[in-house]
Enzyme design. Structure first.
Site, PDB file in Angstrom:
ATOM      1  N   HIS A  51      43.839  61.896  63.745  1.00  0.00           N
ATOM      2  CA  HIS A  51      43.407  63.270  63.486  1.00  0.00           C
ATOM      3  C   HIS A  51      41.971  63.454  63.968  1.00  0.00           C
ATOM      4  CE1 HIS A  51      42.734  66.891  60.734  1.00  0.00           C
ATOM      5  NE2 HIS A  51      43.735  67.210  61.527  1.00  0.00           N
ATOM      6  N   ARG A 142      14.161  47.878  73.127  1.00  0.00           N
ATOM      7  CA  ARG A 142      15.217  47.085  72.485  1.00  0.00           C
ATOM      8  C   ARG A 142      15.276  47.380  70.986  1.00  0.00           C
ATOM      9  NH1 ARG A 142      13.015  43.470  76.474  1.00  0.00           N
ATOM     10  NH2 ARG A 142      11.485  42.666  74.975  1.00  0.00           N
ATOM     11  N   CYS A 162      30.159  51.043  55.427  1.00  0.00           N
ATOM     12  CA  CYS A 162      30.949  49.990  56.081  1.00  0.00           C
ATOM     13  C   CYS A 162      30.470  49.783  57.508  1.00  0.00           C
ATOM     14  CB  CYS A 162      32.431  50.356  56.085  1.00  0.00           C
ATOM     15  SG  CYS A 162      33.162  50.431  54.447  1.00  0.00           S
ATOM     16  N   ARG A 182      30.302  45.950  58.871  1.00  0.00           N
ATOM     17  CA  ARG A 182      30.361  44.810  57.953  1.00  0.00           C
ATOM     18  C   ARG A 182      31.758  44.615  57.387  1.00  0.00           C
ATOM     19  NH1 ARG A 182      31.182  46.196  52.788  1.00  0.00           N
ATOM     20  NH2 ARG A 182      30.785  48.378  52.254  1.00  0.00           N
ATOM     21  N   SER A 183      32.445  45.730  57.146  1.00  0.00           N
ATOM     22  CA  SER A 183      33.771  45.713  56.537  1.00  0.00           C
ATOM     23  C   SER A 183      34.661  46.651  57.330  1.00  0.00           C
ATOM     24  CB  SER A 183      33.688  46.168  55.071  1.00  0.00           C
ATOM     25  OG  SER A 183      34.975  46.233  54.484  1.00  0.00           O
TER      26      SER A 183
END
Length: 280
Positions: A51, A142, A162, A182-183
């Site tokens: 979606h 950087r 996340c 991270r997740s």
């Protein structure tokens, strides 16, 4: 997007089964990377319908610095509803619908002073404005980084960020982006995250007068929930279709001027949607 299907297969074949915060259980691998050349098409998954409207509205909500789901509700987007219930928000002393220092807050008002009523002063660091100026004036830097992770506030929300950090890179007049997540809920969340950050890269490239390079997705705890295994296996039976194209209103020169009507995908082909439960 064969690389995404390869990730599904890799987790099913090689992941380790473990418990998780939601009590659902996951099969996980740690550390995975996918790369998408944005000049070759927009990376919106084709092996199930995604979606796109929800992705756009959510990204615009982040960029506003908003943390209340009312904007999403006004635009008929429900992807944050599970974390905005009265039960969830009451855990942190907030009214229903107010999520606290989530993505929009961290992107636009990082480190702001909290008022006694739980709201925040507008005295934090605007990472997005800084980023745009830095890309324009110091493209070889950087340090083109935005962090959604504030350790002081990660425990003050029902769902800490996340997708925690993203970095930009300019070379040969093209803008690339790498996200660290991270997740990673690979079946439900990751297709949204890939498309969202690819879209953000296109938008920032346009307002900075650059072309687009690569989007690099890097996952930490990269997992399939146990109640998504069948859906993942179904998706693996489907053949990827040609990628769609993204069209942005070329008149927009300020990132914060983008509206939903300025963003369009063309020639999106996909297999049917596959429903799966959200782990909360």
């Amino acid at each position: 997007m064969r690389t995404y299907l390869d990730l599904l297969q890799h987790i099913l074949d090689n992941g380790g089964d473990k418990g998780d915060r939601t009590g659902t259980g996951t099969r996980s691998v740690f550390g995975h990377q996918m790369r998408f050349d944005l000049s070759q098409g927009f990376p919106l998954l084709t092996t199930k319908k995604v979606h796109f409207r929800s992705i756009v509205i959510e990204l615009l909500w982040f960029l506003k610095g908003d943390t209340n789901v009312q904007y999403l509700k006004d635009h008929k987007v429900s992807i944050w509803d599970e974390w905005a219930t009265a039960e969830q928000t009451a855990r942190f002393g907030r009214p229903e619908g107010e999520l606290g220092p989530v993505y929009g807050h961290q992107w636009r008002n990082f480190g702001a002073t909290q008022n006694s009523d739980g709201s925040y002063k507008n005295d934090g660091f605007d990472q997005i404005k800084w980023l745009i100026n830095e890309i324009k004036t110091n493209p070889n830097s950087r340090r083109l980084i935005v962090s959604g992770w504030n350790p002081n506030e990660a425990g003050q929300v029902a769902l800490p960020p996340c997708h925690t950090l993203f970095q930009f890179f300019v070379q040969d007049g093209k803008l690339s982006c790498q996200l660290y997540q991270r997740s990673a809920d690979v079946f439900l969340g990751v297709p949204f995250n890939i498309a969202s950050y690819a879209l953000l890269t296109h938008m920032i490239a346009q307002v900075c007068g650059l072309g687009v390079g690569d989007f690099v997705w890097t996952g930490g705890d990269t997992h399939l929930y146990a109640n998504h295994f069948e859906q993942a296996q179904l998706q693996l039976t489907r053949e990827p279709l040609p990628l769609c194209q993204l069209k942005l209103n070329p008149e927009i020169t300020d990132l914060f001027d983008f509206k939903f009507e300025d963003i369009e995908i063309v020639d999106y082909q996909s297999h049917p949607a596959i429903k799966a439960p959200v782990a909360v």
